[in-house]
Design a protein around this motif. Structure first.
Motif, short mmCIF file in Angstrom:
data_model
loop_
_atom_site.label_atom_id
_atom_site.label_comp_id
_atom_site.label_asym_id
_atom_site.label_seq_id
_atom_site.Cartn_x
_atom_site.Cartn_y
_atom_site.Cartn_z
N PHE A 188 -4.63 8.36 -1.99
CA PHE A 188 -4.66 7.38 -3.07
C PHE A 188 -4.84 8.10 -4.40
CE2 PHE A 188 -6.17 5.24 0.69
CZ PHE A 188 -5.46 4.06 0.67
N HIS A 189 -4.24 7.55 -5.46
CA HIS A 189 -4.40 8.13 -6.78
C HIS A 189 -5.48 7.37 -7.53
CE1 HIS A 189 -3.63 9.89 -10.63
NE2 HIS A 189 -2.72 10.68 -10.09
N VAL A 190 -6.38 8.10 -8.15
CA VAL A 190 -7.52 7.50 -8.85
C VAL A 190 -7.05 6.60 -10.00
CG1 VAL A 190 -7.88 9.45 -10.43
CG2 VAL A 190 -9.80 8.00 -9.78
N LEU A 191 -5.94 6.92 -10.64
CA LEU A 191 -5.47 6.10 -11.76
C LEU A 191 -4.99 4.72 -11.30
CD1 LEU A 191 -3.64 8.68 -14.04
CD2 LEU A 191 -5.94 7.71 -14.29
N VAL B 25 0.82 -1.21 0.00
CA VAL B 25 0.00 0.00 0.00
C VAL B 25 0.86 1.26 0.00
CG1 VAL B 25 -1.73 1.35 1.27
CG2 VAL B 25 -1.98 -1.12 1.07
N ASP B 26 1.58 1.51 1.10
CA ASP B 26 2.34 2.76 1.22
C ASP B 26 3.46 2.84 0.18
OD1 ASP B 26 0.81 3.69 3.38
OD2 ASP B 26 1.97 2.49 4.78
N GLY B 27 3.35 3.84 -0.69
CA GLY B 27 4.34 4.03 -1.73
C GLY B 27 4.00 3.31 -3.03
N VAL B 28 2.99 2.44 -3.00
CA VAL B 28 2.55 1.73 -4.19
C VAL B 28 1.15 2.20 -4.57
CG1 VAL B 28 2.01 -0.53 -5.18
CG2 VAL B 28 4.03 -0.26 -3.74
N GLY C 197 -9.57 4.38 6.53
CA GLY C 197 -9.58 4.93 5.17
C GLY C 197 -9.07 3.93 4.14
N LEU C 198 -8.06 3.16 4.51
CA LEU C 198 -7.54 2.13 3.62
C LEU C 198 -8.60 1.07 3.35
CD1 LEU C 198 -5.40 0.50 2.11
CD2 LEU C 198 -4.57 -0.32 4.33
#
Length: 122
Positions: free
Chosen positions: A46-49, A25-28, A74-75
C-alpha cells in the motif's frame, strides 16, 4: 499565484454532492502486484499517500467504502488503520455490493464516486 489544479466549474458543482467513494483494492489502493512469502501467503503493498487521501476524504465528510474480490489479513489491518468501516471482501459481483451499501447508507448513485482500475470495477 495560479492554482496548480484547475477544474471546470460544472465538474466542481457535480462533485459537491459526493458523500461516498467506492474503492477497489488491487491496482487502486496497491501497486497491483501480488507478492508471495515463502510460505505462500500473499502480501500487498500500500502507498502511504493513498491512505492520506482517504483520510482527507473522511475529513471532508466523504465515506470511503472498499469492495474487493479478495481478502487478506494485511488488507483488513490496513483498512482498520485508515478507519474504513464499510468494507466488502471476496465479492464476485461488485455492483450488487455497491447497491446494497448505497441502500444501507440511504444514498443514491449521484452521491457516489467510484475508483477502480479493471473490468470487475466497471
Amino acid at each position: 499565484m495560479q492554482p496548480t489544479l484547475v477544474y471546470p466549474p460544472e465538474l466542481l458543482l457535480k462533485a459537491q454532492g459526493i458523500q461516498l467513494a467506492f474503492f477497489d483494492v488491487d491496482g487502486v489502493l496497491t501497486d497491483g502486484g501480488l507478492y508471495f512469502s515463502a510460505s505462500g501467503e500473499s502480501v500487498k503493498r500500500f502507498h502511504v499517500l493513498d491512505g492520506y487521501g482517504i483520510k482527507l476524504l473522511q475529513k471532508a465528510g466523504i465515506t470511503p467504502v472498499v469492495i474487493t474480490g479478495r481478502d487478506a489479513k494485511g488488507l483488513r489491518v490496513r483498512l482498520a488503520a485508515l478507519g474504513i468501516v464499510h468494507a466488502h471482501f471476496d465479492v464476485a459481483d461488485k455492483l450488487v455490493a455497491a447497491k446494497a451499501c448505497l441502500e444501507q447508507l440511504q444514498l443514491g448513485w449521484e452521491q457516489a464516486a467510484v475508483i477502480g482500475d479493471d473490468w470487475p470495477d466497471l
